[in-house]
Design a protein around this motif. Structure first.
Motif, PDB file in Angstrom:
ATOM      1  N   ARG A  76       1.903   2.708   2.586  1.00 27.70           N
ATOM      2  CA  ARG A  76       1.666   3.432   3.846  1.00 27.70           C
ATOM      3  C   ARG A  76       2.931   3.371   4.706  1.00 27.70           C
ATOM      4  O   ARG A  76       3.546   2.309   4.856  1.00 27.70           O
ATOM      5  N   THR A 113       0.805  -1.227   0.000  1.00 25.61           N
ATOM      6  CA  THR A 113       0.000   0.000   0.000  1.00 25.61           C
ATOM      7  C   THR A 113       0.830   1.265   0.000  1.00 25.61           C
ATOM      8  O   THR A 113       0.316   2.342  -0.305  1.00 25.61           O
ATOM      9  N   ASN A 122      -2.265   5.093  12.491  1.00 25.76           N
ATOM     10  CA  ASN A 122      -1.045   5.837  12.792  1.00 25.76           C
ATOM     11  C   ASN A 122      -1.043   6.373  14.217  1.00 25.76           C
ATOM     12  O   ASN A 122      -0.522   7.451  14.495  1.00 25.76           O
TER      13      ASN A 122
END
Length: 1747
Positions: free
Chosen positions: A345, A343, A385
């Motif tokens: 991320r 992804t 996060n």
């Protein structure tokens, strides 16, 4: 930290085009680059340029060339950028959040000086430094700036700390200043921190220290206190230039310095506590680096250059790929970037404490991060996060993590459950529990918002398997503990944390209300249970029913549906709630009533209107009624009265509905008039209190509003007349009597005659009250009134009626009371007995009929026994003499002690049965000793023995039995008892009985008979340990015979006979068990052998599969080889391991070869691909034809070997011609030569060599020559020629050996050349090890001959640095030795330095030694007496070193009788407060005070005074404060001040009296100062100012001292003149007088003249105290007066007070001294006043000024 070049963002130009500054945005998404043309370029995080904008000058008229951009910084939110410019301004541009947004100036801050550097630390705080040396703060919110501090040198750099709470400013003079914007680092000081030798252009603030670099080509690390920690010196590196810029990593653990073509990286090593330099990044043609910026996540570093280039570097310590899904990049010791490769991320994991992050793990469905440091634990949710770092001391990594909850992580470690909420850096809570199953723990963190509950965090967990604890995590308090009677296997809180469901092992489902603490059982059998998400509805399964609790507050109302399967899941989505049920092979969905679910949610969320609207749509049922009731309670509690009224209507409670309707009308009316809801109106509140039956509260509300009539109305409406009348009485209401009459009428009308009687009684109408009581059928009340009122008692008719009513109502006791009151004792006694009032009866009988007392006591006791009041009955039976009944009552009441006490006073044997009863009771309580005594008293010894036996106390039973039974009887008793126990299955008790009578064999037989072998072995081990192993084996064999193989195995293993167990299983075909035992207990590969035999027993394909199953293919094949079972080996190899088939062929062939089956062996060798083995076989058997046949057909390469072997045999048989032919056929002519040579046939060898190998003929001839003549080996020329020949033939090793053999002392040069030639050749052509050995031989030879340079160079060729250093040191070439140590092997630096220091010390070269060992050099200076050099050199070191040599020098000067020089030394370099220096100070003071006082002595006394002041101040701050030494030096300070002030006053005519007073004051210190000089100077001073009386006394005493100088004692001195003064009587007599004989005679003449003239009294003047005026002590009172700091005289009044304690002055003396100082401008007087201001504090208000 490693730097890897990624890409060039901006291509450098051919000329200077400086990149003035770089800045990464804190978000990491933008990089700003400012070019030479003042344009800001914006790049994204990948280095792609996305935007740009131009900066503006302060004054548009000046044009763009009028300024340069000096620095820039992003705002914390990355949406703004501050630009600092040289035209005295800072612009703040708004960039926006997206690329391409319009740029606008939102702030500007005009300055008075160019901006040099800036930082944007906080949200609105920009710190910047100016060229004028000021550091200021700009506030973007107020658009104003303010000064933080200013210096005299312009700012060259700024650097912030890691937390952005403070910053450093570097200045052109080398000063570095530290400043904090917040109070986080209060332990670190602010202000000037250090001073660097050059301007700190490159400045970085790491996490542990400060790094500074500049133009001196040095990088210095400073501690937080400003001390030098490390120095990295690059001055010797010609390629290094000045350091221009520096930056630290976001963690502060790495720092990068930029210079010319190079980036130097320094990493902090926390274990060593120092900076370590990594490999520098050299980039040619990069030129000077002008700016650096590090990305916030630490992954990128950008560098700008003087030529306009911008380079991007990747920064990391290491990078790993985790499970092929994540990239983990360690960008620092305490910062890691985790990237999801699929992804993209990214999550930045950082330790905010700066700890080193160890291994990072990704757990919990690959969503959660876990990492350890030495003292903390880092957790993170990669999806949201949210990151946390909590304190976590080393736990060994044994934690277990559970990620069942999205907002919190559960950590189990060592019996403790810890909860960490993501995004919170503190542990949410920790509890002790041993249950790690998440189903036994429930956590709710703010899952559903509630009114009044801002922070709702609850935890439910198990303390033990039967106890649940509930904790409020927000406040850390316990909400309750639930103790259950069965084990709990599941629990869960609802989303609001108000209810707890739990299930036990019996499948019972329970509900616990946390607020009330109530627990109820919902279902008796529950196989599935779950809360419906987002509500307080429960779904459960009870056998074949699906149970739904829509109203959790009414758990008795359960909605049930029959189902045919098991509930497997609960789904709620898109407004539907479905229960998933698996019925056989299909899945069925049951949809719940979403409205009912919504009702429960609405109620708990306090949305009552929604709940009401929903209920109105339902038909009335038990469930609906329960919901209406719950809604009514909630609405009433929330004061939602209209909803509560609607609930009452639905429930049919019309009275409450009408009451609430009226209340609502009142509230609505008030609401219309005043606004609001109206529920706060007093009448509404009072009515609500009435509804809650809190009438006192309602009354209080009415009275507060002065509405007493409404209170009366309330009470009368509720018929609460008593409260109404009480209120009227309290308030003095005028209608009180009317109320009473109404109350009485109401009572009589309603038939409440008893209440009416109480009213009459209260009014004093007692007869009326009696009549009403009798009418109400309450004769007891009437009797009470009659007994208390004589008027009623005198009315016989009334009494008769009362008595009749009492007897009729069987109130005999009251009737007895009336009869007794009237004197009818017999009737009273009769009534008392009928009424069981025996107490009154006995009391009456004692006075009227004593003979009936005993009978009454017994009757009383019988009555109490009937009433089960046995305790009270006992005493009455004793009083009546009924002992049997007393004992029976005591036993029945379990009052055993009292029963024993009663029995002990009885002598009747008939009471023995009661002893036995009591004994049995104590036996049941296990009070065996008392029970035994009672059994014995009851003549039941055998019962006592039985008791002990039943209790297992065989020893006591045995001892008791011995006293009354024979040994045989005891044994029979115990054996019979044991056999009874055996029959009852109580084997342990039977064993104890057998053992008690020493019949352990019976116990063993019993256990064997009952197949209880463990217990039998235990008994054998205890009583027959030698037979234990045999017993184990016997029992194993017994069990084996009974086919109980598992038990037999156990005992075989106990006996150590694991082989027997293996064989047992094998013989019974139980191969798996045999394998298990062999594997677990066997030795070596026995278990593999078992598998092999198992396979062999199976045969065929089954055997092959078995071998494959256990992975023993290769082992089994090898075993087949050992057992010569080649057929089975072929089966295994062909089926499972085809690559092994050749090996089987080979092994089979080898077997056949050994058996002599050569033909078959040959065939198999060929099949195995080993024809050479067949060839070897034939060769071994000298079958040359066979060998050649096989070789020619299958292995042609081996044919020469066959021919060679055959030739070798021919040579042995002396058939040389055939042998030569075979070798030539084998194409091996060299062997022909070799064989001839070995045979000593040199002629044949040379012939063959000439014929077949002509190229080797010369070599062979040389060998022949060497062999034939052995001479010339020691000839140098021969060796050299031989070496050259070897060299030409590239036989370098032999050539080297020849060169090394050269030894010719007559020509050392030739010899050294040969050796060097050997060394050089070894280095070029030989291996490293060989060349090393050669050089180890050559270098020492050269060193011995004095050729040090060549020897050292050779050592350096092979990296023998120490040996090279030693050679240079031996040659005196220290420079070369140091160069090698510093540049090639730094580990020898200290070694060279130490030897060099010793060398210098031996030579006495102190000047050179200074640069090597400063202390040794200083000691050398001191030894030589070069004190000026010593002190000058020491002054450049630290304070302790300086003071050491200052003290040594001072001691030396004092010893040389030069105390004034020693004093100057201390004045110049200070006076340390070290105890070891006190004696020097004392000696110095003593030597100075004996010096004669000269007109220019003031400077000496002032220096001594200043030195002593500094010493005393140092002492006051040390551990010696207030010590005796401190007080001693304070006294010396006072004396020195007196001397200095006296010396100053002598130079001013107006101060002559002050000088005289000081001389007099010094007399009180004659233990310290020279006594003769003190009296001499005091006498002369007094005489000079006209104080002749004092002068005469002092000089006369001085003459006495002179006369007694020769005696050497003060004992004969007349001190009568000084009685009552503070002048000491004893003092040290000087060795010689302070005056000449002539001066002494002049004084003597004056004294004689005064005596003869008789014009003076030989007395000292007195003051108002009637004591000596200069004395500080009042002899009469003992009071001590403070001395004047000007004159030394006592201060009695009119004093001048100084700020320092104990420092005063006489006003007259002070003013006189001040006036003289002002008028004469005498510098010495002015110096005295300056000293007083330093010593005594601030001067008094009368200020003074000097011109």
């Amino acid at each position: 930290m490693q730097l890897k070049h990624l890409k060039t963002l901006l291509t450098p130009q051919a000329a200077a085009a400086k990149v003035s500054c770089l800045a990464w945005a804190p978000s990491g998404g933008r990089l700003a680059v400012c070019t030479v043309d003042r344009v800001v370029l914006l790049y994204d995080e990948h280095g792609e340029r996305r935007d740009k904008f131009s900066t503006k000058p302060q004054d548009p008229k000046c044009g763009k060339s009028s300024y340069v951009v000096t620095d820039m910084a992003f705002s914390p939110d990355s949406t703004k950028i501050a630009i600092g410019q040289s035209d005295n301004i800072i612009f703040v541009y708004r960039l926006g959040e997206d690329w391409g947004e319009k740029k606008s100036i939102c702030n500007k801050f005009v300055q008075t000086s160019p901006v040099i550097s800036l930082l944007w630390l906080a949200e609105h705080a920009i710190v910047y430094g100016l060229m004028d040396g000021k550091v200021r703060l700009a506030n973007t919110q107020t658009n104003k700036s303010s000064a933080l501090y200013g210096t005299d040198s312009f700012v060259v750099s700024l650097a912030s700390n890691v937390s952005a709470t403070g910053f450093l400013s570097g200045h052109a003079d080398g000063t570095v200043v530290r400043f904090f914007l917040k109070d986080e680092a209060a332990e670190e000081s602010q202000g000037k921190l250090l001073k660097h030798p050059c301007p700190p252009y490159a400045l970085a603030w790491g996490v542990h220290s400060i790094m500074v670099g500049g133009c001196d080509k040095k990088v210095v690390a400073y501690t937080k206190e400003g001390r030098v920690l490390q120095t990295f010196d690059y001055t010797h590196d010609s390629t290094e230039k000045e350091f221009t810029v520096a930056t630290s990593s976001p963690t502060g653990q790495s720092v990068v310095f930029g210079s010319y073509d190079r980036l130097r990286v320094f990493n902090w090593a926390p274990r060593k506590g120092e900076w370590q330099e990594a490999q520098p990044k050299d980039i040619r043609h990069l030129y000077t680096i002008t700016s650096l910026s590090w990305k916030k996540d630490g992954s990128r570093l950008c560098a700008g250059t003087v030529c306009g280039g911008v380079e991007m570097f990747d920064c990391c310590l290491r990078r790993i790929i985790y499970k092929s899904k994540f990239e983990v990049t360690y960008v620092g010791l305490s910062q890691v970037i985790v990237k999801n490769l699929s992804t993209g991320r990214r999550v930045i994991l950082k330790s905010y404490y700066g700890y080193e992050i160890e291994e990072v793990k990704i757990l919990g469905r690959e969503r959660y991060l876990v990492a350890h440091t030495s003292d903390t634990l880092l957790l993170g949710d990669m999806l949201t996060n949210r990151l946390s770092e909590v304190p976590w001391p080393g736990s060994g990594g044994n934690e277990k993590f559970f990620f069942e909850y999205e907002s919190v992580c559960m950590i189990f470690n060592a019996g403790e459950l810890s909860l960490v909420e993501y995004n919170n850096n503190e542990i949410l809570g920790s509890v002790r529990t041993e249950f790690m199953n998440p189903h036994l723990t429930s956590i709710r963190l703010n899952e559903r918002t509630q009114k009044g509950a801002e922070d709702n965090k609850k935890l439910a967990y198990l303390i033990d398997i039967k106890t649940i604890a509930i904790v409020d995590l927000a406040v850390g308090s316990s909400l309750g503990t639930i103790s259950h009677d069965s084990k709990i296997d599941w629990l869960e809180l609802n989303e609001t944390g108000r209810k707890l469901l739990f299930r036990d092992k019996k499948l019972r489902l329970h509900l616990y209300d946390i607020a009330t603490g109530g627990k109820s059982t919902i279902l008796s059998v529950c196989s599935y249970v779950q809360w419906v998400p987002g509500s307080d509805v429960v779904v459960a399964q009870n056998r074949g029913n699906l149970c739904v609790l829509y109203s959790i507050d009414s758990p008795e109302t359960v909605t049930m549906f029959p189902i045919k399967g098991d509930v497997v899941n609960l789904e709620r989505a898109e407004g539907k709630t479905n229960v998933v049920v698996k019925e056989d092979v299909k899945t069925v969905l049951y949809t719940l009533d979403e409205g009912l679910i919504e009702f429960g949610t609405a109620v708990y969320d306090e949305d009552y209107n929604r709940a009401t609207a929903f209920l109105e749509t339902l038909e009335m049922s038990e469930e609906t009624e329960a919901m209406w009731r719950m809604l009514y309670k909630r609405a009433l509690g929330a004061r939602q009265l209209h909803i509560a009224e609607r609930c009452c209507a639905a429930l049919g409670d019309f009275a409450t509905m009408y009451f609430l309707h009226t209340t609502n009308e009142i509230a609505d009316k008030v609401s219309q008039e005043t606004g609001g809801t109206g529920t706060d109106y007093f009448e509404v509140q009072a009515r609500m209190a009435m509804l809650e039956k809190n009438f006192k509260l309602a009354e209080m509300i009415y009275l507060e509003q002065n509405c007493i009539d409404k209170a009366f109305e309330m009470y009368q409406g509720l018929h609460m007349w008593e409260e109404c009348i009480a209120l009227a009485e309290a308030k003095g209401h005028p209608e009180l009597e009317s109320l009473r009459q109404k109350y009485y009428r109401w009572l009589t009308d309603t038939g409440q005659h008893d209440k009416a009687g109480e009213v009459k009684e209260a009014q004093g109408d007692f007869l009326g009250g009696v009549n009403l009581y009798l009418k109400a059928g309450l004769p007891a009340k009437a009797a009470r009134l009659a007994l208390g009122q004589p008027d009623v008692l005198n009315d016989s008719e009334a009494v008769r009626r009362i008595v009749a009513s009492l007897i009729k109502g069987e109130f005999y006791e009251r009737a007895g009371d009336l009869y007794e009151k009237m004197g009818h004792s017999a009737k009273a006694l009769q009534c008392y007995c009928k009424g069981d009032a025996y107490g009154k009866a006995v009391e009456l009988a004692r006075h009227t009929s004593p003979t009936q007392v005993v009978k009454l006591e017994e009757a009383w006791g019988d009555y109490l026994v009937e009433q089960k009041r046995l305790d009270a009955a006992i005493n009455h039976f004793i009083e009546a003499g009924c002992s049997v009944k007393a004992v029976q009552a005591a036993i029945a009441d379990c009052q055993w002690k009292k029963a024993i006490h009663i029995l002990n006073v009885q002598e009747d044997p008939a009471f023995g049965k009661y002893y036995v009863i009591i004994a049995k009771h104590y036996a049941s309580l296990q009070e065996y000793e008392l029970a035994k005594q009672l059994f014995v008293k009851g003549d039941k010894v055998e019962d006592a023995v039985e008791m002990y036996t039943a209790a297992g106390r065989w020893e006591e039973a045995y001892k008791l039995a011995v006293k009354c039974m024979t040994e045989e009887e005891i044994k029979d008793l115990y054996i019979n008892k044991a056999r009874e126990l055996e029959r009852d299955g109580k084997f342990k008790e039977a064993e104890r009985l057998f053992v008690t009578v020493k019949e352990a064999d019976h116990a063993i037989i019993m256990y064997k008979k009952n197949w209880m072998f463990d217990d039998a072995c235990r008994v054998v081990a205890k009583y027959y340990p030698d037979l234990l192993m045999e017993t184990y084996q016997n029992m194993a064999e017994m069990l084996q015979n009974e086919s109980k193989f598992a038990e037999a195995e156990f005992y075989f293993l106990k006996a150590g006979e694991w082989g027997a167990a293996v064989q047992m299983y094998k013989s019974n075909g139980m191969w798996e068990e045999s394998y298990r035992v062999a594997k677990n207990h066997g030795e070596g590969d026995v278990h593999k052998d078992v598998v092999f035999m198992w396979a062999r027993s199976l045969g065929g394909e089954a055997a092959v599969k078995l071998i494959n199953k256990y992975g023993l293919v290769e082992y089994s094949i090898e075993l087949c080889f050992d057992k010569c079972q080649f057929e089975f080996a072929y089966d295994l190899a062909r089926s499972l391991c085809k690559e092994k088939v050749p090996e089987v062929h080979l092994e089979h062939a080898l077997y056949l070869r050994n058996e002599g089956e050569f033909a078959e062996a040959e065939n198999l060798f060929i099949k195995a691909g080993k024809p050479n083995e067949a060839v070897s076989m034939y060769v071994h058997n000298q079958d040359w034809a066979g060998a050649q046949r096989v070789a020619a057909g299958h292995d042609p390469d081996s044919l020469p070997e066959v021919l060679v072997e055959q030739a070798k045999l021919c040579f042995e048989q002396k058939d040389f011609q055939k042998a030569e032919g075979l070798l030539l056929q084998a194409q091996s002519p060299a062997l022909v030569v070799q064989y001839y040579k070995n045979a000593g046939m040199w002629v044949e060898a040379m012939r063959a060599c000439k014929a077949y190998l002509p190229n080797k003929l010369s070599a062979l001839q040389k060998q022949y020559e060497k062999e034939t003549s052995k001479k010339g080996e020691d000839d140098v020329h021969v060796l050299l020629q031989q070496a050259r020949d070897w060299e030409q033939s590239r036989e370098y090793l032999k050539a080297v050996e020849c060169y090394l053999k050269v030894k010719d002392d007559s020509d050392t040069d030739q010899m050294m050349k040969c050796w060097i030639k050997a060394a050089e050749m070894s280095i070029k052509f030989l291996s490293e090890d060989e060349s090393l050995e050669v050089i180890k031989v050559v270098a020492p030879r050269l060193r011995q001959l004095g050729n040090y340079k060549a020897a050292a160079e050779l050592y350096l060729y092979v990296d023998l640095y120490k040996e090279a250093i030693d050679v240079f040191i031996e040659a005196g070439e220290w420079k070369h030795a140091k160069s090698i140590a510093s540049s090639l092997e730094q580990s020898y630096t200290n070694y060279v330095e130490q030897l060099y220091k010793e060398h210098l010390q031996r030579q006495g070269n102190a000047d050179a030694l200074v640069n090597v060992d400063i202390i040794a050099a200083l000691d050398m200076y001191a030894e030589r007496g070069q004190w000026d050099k010593c002190i000058d050199t020491a002054s450049k070191q630290n304070y302790k070193v300086l003071q050491k040599y200052v003290l040594m020098c001072a001691a030396h000067l004092i010893q040389k009788q030069e105390p004034h020089k020693a004093l100057q030394l201390f004045v110049q370099h200070g006076a340390p407060a070290a105890p070891q220096s006190f004696d020097i100070y004392r000696r110095l003071f003593g030597d100075l005070v004996v010096l004669p006082d000269k007109p220019d002595s003031y400077r000496m006394w002032a220096d001594l005074r200043d030195f002593l002041l500094q010493l005393c101040e140092n002492l006051s701050r040390s551990s010696e404060a207030k010590s005796a030494a401190h007080q001693e030096f304070e006294r010396m300070l006072l004396i020195a001040h007196y001397y200095a002030t006296r010396s100053a006053a002598r130079g001013v005519e107006q101060l002559a009296e002050i000088a005289a007073k000081l001389c007099v004051s010094l007399l009180r210190h004659t233990e310290v100062v020279p006594v003769d000089r003190a009296f001499h100077e005091a006498g002369l001073a007094c005489r000079a100012v006209g104080w002749e009386n004092m002068g005469f006394v002092f000089l006369n005493h001085f003459l006495d001292l002179c006369d007694l100088l020769e005696d050497g004692s003060m004992n004969t001195v007349d001190h009568s003149s000084f009685v009552g003064t503070d002048i000491p009587c004893e003092a040290r007599l000087p060795k010689q007088l302070c005056v000449t004989d002539e001066q002494r005679e002049q004084i003597r003449d004056w004294v004689l003249e005064v005596c003869l003239s008789n014009r003076l009294d030989q007395v000292l003047p007195r003051d108002e105290r009637n004591c000596y005026e200069a004395s500080l002590v009042d002899t009469a009172t003992g009071l001590y007066s403070l001395p004047c700091i000007i004159s030394g005289y006592p201060v009695l009044r009119n004093k001048v007070q100084f700020s320092s304690e104990g420092k005063v002055a006489n006003t007259e003396d002070w003013n006189k001294f001040i006036t003289a100082a002002k008028t004469t401008h005498n510098p010495e007087c002015q110096d005295v006043l300056n000293f007083i201001s330093r010593w005594c504090g601030s001067l008094p208000t009368s200020t003074f000024a000097f011109h």
